[in-house]
Design an enzyme around this catalytic site. Structure first.
Site, PDB file in Angstrom:
ATOM      1  N   ASN A  37     -25.756 -67.898 -37.706  1.00  0.00           N
ATOM      2  CA  ASN A  37     -26.377 -67.688 -39.027  1.00  0.00           C
ATOM      3  C   ASN A  37     -27.199 -68.906 -39.398  1.00  0.00           C
ATOM      4  O   ASN A  37     -26.848 -70.029 -39.036  1.00  0.00           O
ATOM      5  CB  ASN A  37     -25.299 -67.456 -40.090  1.00  0.00           C
ATOM      6  N   GLU A 170     -30.307 -54.303 -62.439  1.00  0.00           N
ATOM      7  CA  GLU A 170     -29.197 -55.267 -62.561  1.00  0.00           C
ATOM      8  C   GLU A 170     -29.713 -56.645 -63.004  1.00  0.00           C
ATOM      9  O   GLU A 170     -29.069 -57.337 -63.796  1.00  0.00           O
ATOM     10  CB  GLU A 170     -28.443 -55.369 -61.234  1.00  0.00           C
ATOM     11  N   ALA A 319     -24.824 -52.562 -49.306  1.00  0.00           N
ATOM     12  CA  ALA A 319     -23.749 -53.447 -48.834  1.00  0.00           C
ATOM     13  C   ALA A 319     -22.537 -52.612 -48.419  1.00  0.00           C
ATOM     14  O   ALA A 319     -21.895 -52.875 -47.399  1.00  0.00           O
ATOM     15  CB  ALA A 319     -23.373 -54.414 -49.953  1.00  0.00           C
TER      16      ALA A 319
HETATM   17  C1  LIG Z   1     -30.062 -58.140 -56.334  1.00  0.00           C
HETATM   18  C2  LIG Z   1     -29.452 -57.143 -55.387  1.00  0.00           C
HETATM   19  C3  LIG Z   1     -28.405 -56.339 -55.817  1.00  0.00           C
HETATM   20  C4  LIG Z   1     -27.808 -55.426 -54.940  1.00  0.00           C
HETATM   21  N1  LIG Z   1     -26.770 -54.678 -55.393  1.00  0.00           N
HETATM   22  C5  LIG Z   1     -26.124 -53.856 -54.541  1.00  0.00           C
HETATM   23  C6  LIG Z   1     -24.970 -53.143 -54.974  1.00  0.00           C
HETATM   24  O1  LIG Z   1     -24.573 -53.220 -56.143  1.00  0.00           O
HETATM   25  N2  LIG Z   1     -24.323 -52.353 -54.073  1.00  0.00           N
HETATM   26  C7  LIG Z   1     -24.734 -52.250 -52.755  1.00  0.00           C
HETATM   27  O2  LIG Z   1     -24.070 -51.557 -51.960  1.00  0.00           O
HETATM   28  N3  LIG Z   1     -25.841 -52.903 -52.314  1.00  0.00           N
HETATM   29  C8  LIG Z   1     -26.551 -53.705 -53.167  1.00  0.00           C
HETATM   30  N4  LIG Z   1     -27.660 -54.397 -52.738  1.00  0.00           N
HETATM   31  C9  LIG Z   1     -28.112 -54.219 -51.335  1.00  0.00           C
HETATM   32  C10 LIG Z   1     -27.269 -55.108 -50.399  1.00  0.00           C
HETATM   33  O3  LIG Z   1     -27.302 -56.426 -50.845  1.00  0.00           O
HETATM   34  C11 LIG Z   1     -27.770 -55.038 -48.941  1.00  0.00           C
HETATM   35  O4  LIG Z   1     -27.730 -53.693 -48.536  1.00  0.00           O
HETATM   36  C12 LIG Z   1     -26.868 -55.894 -48.053  1.00  0.00           C
HETATM   37  O5  LIG Z   1     -27.034 -57.253 -48.376  1.00  0.00           O
HETATM   38  C13 LIG Z   1     -27.155 -55.689 -46.563  1.00  0.00           C
HETATM   39  O6  LIG Z   1     -26.252 -56.478 -45.829  1.00  0.00           O
HETATM   40  P1  LIG Z   1     -26.653 -57.050 -44.394  1.00  0.00           P
HETATM   41  O7  LIG Z   1     -25.429 -57.697 -43.820  1.00  0.00           O
HETATM   42  O8  LIG Z   1     -27.331 -56.018 -43.587  1.00  0.00           O
HETATM   43  O9  LIG Z   1     -27.781 -58.128 -44.651  1.00  0.00           O
HETATM   44  P2  LIG Z   1     -27.915 -59.456 -45.570  1.00  0.00           P
HETATM   45  O10 LIG Z   1     -26.979 -59.415 -46.707  1.00  0.00           O
HETATM   46  O11 LIG Z   1     -29.382 -59.526 -45.796  1.00  0.00           O
HETATM   47  O12 LIG Z   1     -27.469 -60.605 -44.558  1.00  0.00           O
HETATM   48  C14 LIG Z   1     -28.265 -61.018 -43.472  1.00  0.00           C
HETATM   49  C15 LIG Z   1     -27.801 -62.390 -43.020  1.00  0.00           C
HETATM   50  O13 LIG Z   1     -28.600 -62.788 -41.888  1.00  0.00           O
HETATM   51  C16 LIG Z   1     -29.069 -64.111 -42.082  1.00  0.00           C
HETATM   52  N5  LIG Z   1     -30.336 -64.255 -41.375  1.00  0.00           N
HETATM   53  C17 LIG Z   1     -31.504 -63.621 -41.672  1.00  0.00           C
HETATM   54  N6  LIG Z   1     -32.457 -64.003 -40.788  1.00  0.00           N
HETATM   55  C18 LIG Z   1     -31.873 -64.882 -39.947  1.00  0.00           C
HETATM   56  C19 LIG Z   1     -32.341 -65.607 -38.815  1.00  0.00           C
HETATM   57  N7  LIG Z   1     -33.601 -65.498 -38.376  1.00  0.00           N
HETATM   58  N8  LIG Z   1     -31.473 -66.415 -38.157  1.00  0.00           N
HETATM   59  C20 LIG Z   1     -30.183 -66.530 -38.573  1.00  0.00           C
HETATM   60  N9  LIG Z   1     -29.686 -65.867 -39.637  1.00  0.00           N
HETATM   61  C21 LIG Z   1     -30.533 -65.046 -40.312  1.00  0.00           C
HETATM   62  C22 LIG Z   1     -29.208 -64.250 -43.593  1.00  0.00           C
HETATM   63  O14 LIG Z   1     -29.202 -65.613 -43.981  1.00  0.00           O
HETATM   64  C23 LIG Z   1     -27.967 -63.481 -44.078  1.00  0.00           C
HETATM   65  O15 LIG Z   1     -26.840 -64.316 -44.084  1.00  0.00           O
HETATM   66  C24 LIG Z   1     -28.285 -55.304 -53.599  1.00  0.00           C
HETATM   67  C25 LIG Z   1     -29.357 -56.117 -53.160  1.00  0.00           C
HETATM   68  C26 LIG Z   1     -29.935 -57.025 -54.044  1.00  0.00           C
HETATM   69  C27 LIG Z   1     -31.066 -57.909 -53.560  1.00  0.00           C
END
Ligand SMILES: Cc1cc2nc3c(=O)[nH]c(=O)nc-3n(C[C@H](O)[C@H](O)[C@H](O)COP(=O)(O)OP(=O)(O)OC[C@H]3O[C@@H](n4cnc5c(N)ncnc54)[C@H](O)[C@@H]3O)c2cc1C
Length: 405
Positions: A37, A170, A319
């Site tokens: 990460n 939100e 999420a």
């Molecule tokens: C303000 C907001 C509110 C939200 N509210 C909700 C909610 O209430 N309920 C819900 O279900 N969803 C919600 N969502 C959507 C939810 O946040 C996403 O669907 C979720 O974060 C996806 O998870 P993920 O693990 O795929 O990716 P992410 O959470 O985007 O995690 C990706 C990880 O990869 C890392 N990364 C990225 N690129 C690189 C790289 N090149 N090298 C190394 N590491 C890297 C990042 O730093 C991060 O740690 C919300 C989103 C936002 C922005």
């Protein structure tokens, strides 16, 4: 014989939960697990709107990865992924490379400005701890400068939010909680502050029940938010935005000190740039979350797209889905290592709640519609449930929200 190497890219909801579940599913002799990460912390993306508005400190949203995973079982590498070489089973990192036998891509989302002129340069996006902190500091600076800077204008106190989806609504909910405190702190007449939301659809919160969405809109309007629906941001400039109402030729200029774009996200660009076949930039995986062309590569979360059986539309990027995919994938990796059949991923919806600040929310939980304080309490239960799944009671006590009720 050397153990298979499992490499997880990204420590968001999908990557962290995969790591924590693999730690439990596999024995130490089954495989070597590595999590990569770019930061040494994991953050709660679903809390970033609160950090961006300044209603919680950004440190509440994040936790050191080494405090959550068992580093004796999962090796953590802090580095930035640059590209994936499937042919040679290697990942290029900013500071080296890492070889894998099984790869789990969980690199998440990026903001999508849809090519709108000036948006990337002149608007903020709620994407990471760093961007959320920048938004909070920028808004605070605008308020702090208002009574001190001879060039300060009333429009410095205008905040435009682009998009009225979940994250936009939100964020507005947090802003209406935060602005009265900022006004008190910096001796500003609250009537001078304007919060404008610009949304292309004729209503807010498109995926939500209409009655609940209307409740959210009415609540935010009662707190002073002005919604411009069926209206599109055409351009962002250093002075604000130019917007156009549907079926109108006229451009309206809204001068604003702060523009925050929440109108769209897209998958992390790395898989597409590394030659993966993608569906609108996302890795389209099979029902056991595998990249169809490579039995050693899997994807979870917002970087992936999964179609439920016989469905035309994929699961949305949330999420909740990323977490459930991670649980399924950890089991499947165990099955694969033990030569067993994999299980198809089936999403089990537990409901969705949108917060409207600290004490208000709307949502549907197990088919029950909730509004107001009960919905706000349910949102905190959902937030704490994730912490419980990730790090047990100690993490809930340290970072949870219910103890603040
Ligand atoms: C303000 C907001 C509110 C939200 N509210 C909700 C909610 O209430 N309920 C819900 O279900 N969803 C919600 N969502 C959507 C939810 O946040 C996403 O669907 C979720 O974060 C996806 O998870 P993920 O693990 O795929 O990716 P992410 O959470 O985007 O995690 C990706 C990880 O990869 C890392 N990364 C990225 N690129 C690189 C790289 N090149 N090298 C190394 N590491 C890297 C990042 O730093 C991060 O740690 C919300 C989103 C936002 C922005």
């Amino acid at each position: 014989m050397s153990k298979p190497k499992i490499v997880i890219l990204g420590a968001g909801y999908g990557g962290m939960m995969t790591a924590v579940r693999l730690e439990k599913e596999l024995k130490a002799e089954d495989a070597d697990i590595t999590l990569v990460n770019k930061h040494n912390y994991h953050y709660q993306t679903t809390w970033l709107h609160e950090a961006a508005a300044g209603t919680i400190h950004h440190d509440r949203t994040r936790m050191l990865i080494k405090n959550v995973i068992n580093t004796k079982r999962v090796k953590f590498v802090q580095d930035t992924v640059e590209s994936i070489d499937r042919e040679n089973k290697k990942v290029a990192l900013k500071n080296g490379e890492i070889a894998y036998d099984y790869l789990i891509v969980a690199l998440g989302f990026e903001s999508n400005t849809f090519g709108i002129k000036g948006l990337a340069e002149n608007a903020f996006a709620i994407r990471s701890v760093n961007t959320a902190r920048k938004i909070r500091e920028h808004i605070e600076y605008k308020f702090a400068s208002y009574n001190n800077d001879p060039d300060a204008k009333d429009s410095d106190l205008t905040i435009v939010v682009g998009g009225a989806g979940l994250s936009g609504i939100e964020f507005l909910g947090e802003l209406v909680d935060r602005i009265p405190d900022l006004c008190k702190e910096y001796d500003i007449d609250p009537n001078k502050v304007k919060i404008v939301d610009v949304e292309g659809m004729p209503f807010v919160l498109p995926p939500f029940d209409r009655e609940l969405a209307k409740y959210a809109q009415n609540y935010l309007e009662s707190k002073g938010v002005v919604f411009k629906l069926s209206t599109f941001i055409k351009e962002a400039t250093p002075e604000g935005v130019k917007v156009q109402k549907k079926d109108s030729e006229e451009l309206e200029e809204i001068q604003a000190g702060t523009v925050v774009w929440t109108g769209g996200v897209k998958a992390n660009h790395i898989p597409a740039d590394s030659g993966f076949e993608t569906n609108r930039g996302k890795i389209q995986v099979t029902e056991d979350l595998r990249y169809p062309e490579d039995d050693h590569v899997f994807a979870v979360g917002d970087v992936a797209v999964v179609f439920p059986k016989n469905a035309e539309r994929p699961y949305p990027p949330t999420a909740q889905i990323a977490i459930q995919e991670a649980e399924n994938l950890a089991k499947n990796i165990k099955h694969i290592l033990h030569g067993e059949k994999t299980e198809a991923f089936v999403y089990k919806p537990k409901g969705t709640v949108a917060s409207l600040g600290e004490k208000q929310a709307i949502g549907v939980v197990f088919d029950h519609k909730l509004t107001g304080k009960p919905a706000a309490a349910m949102k905190k239960v959902i937030d704490d449930r994730y912490l419980l799944m990730l790090g047990g009671v100690p993490l809930v006590l340290k970072k949870g929200k219910l103890n603040l009720l």
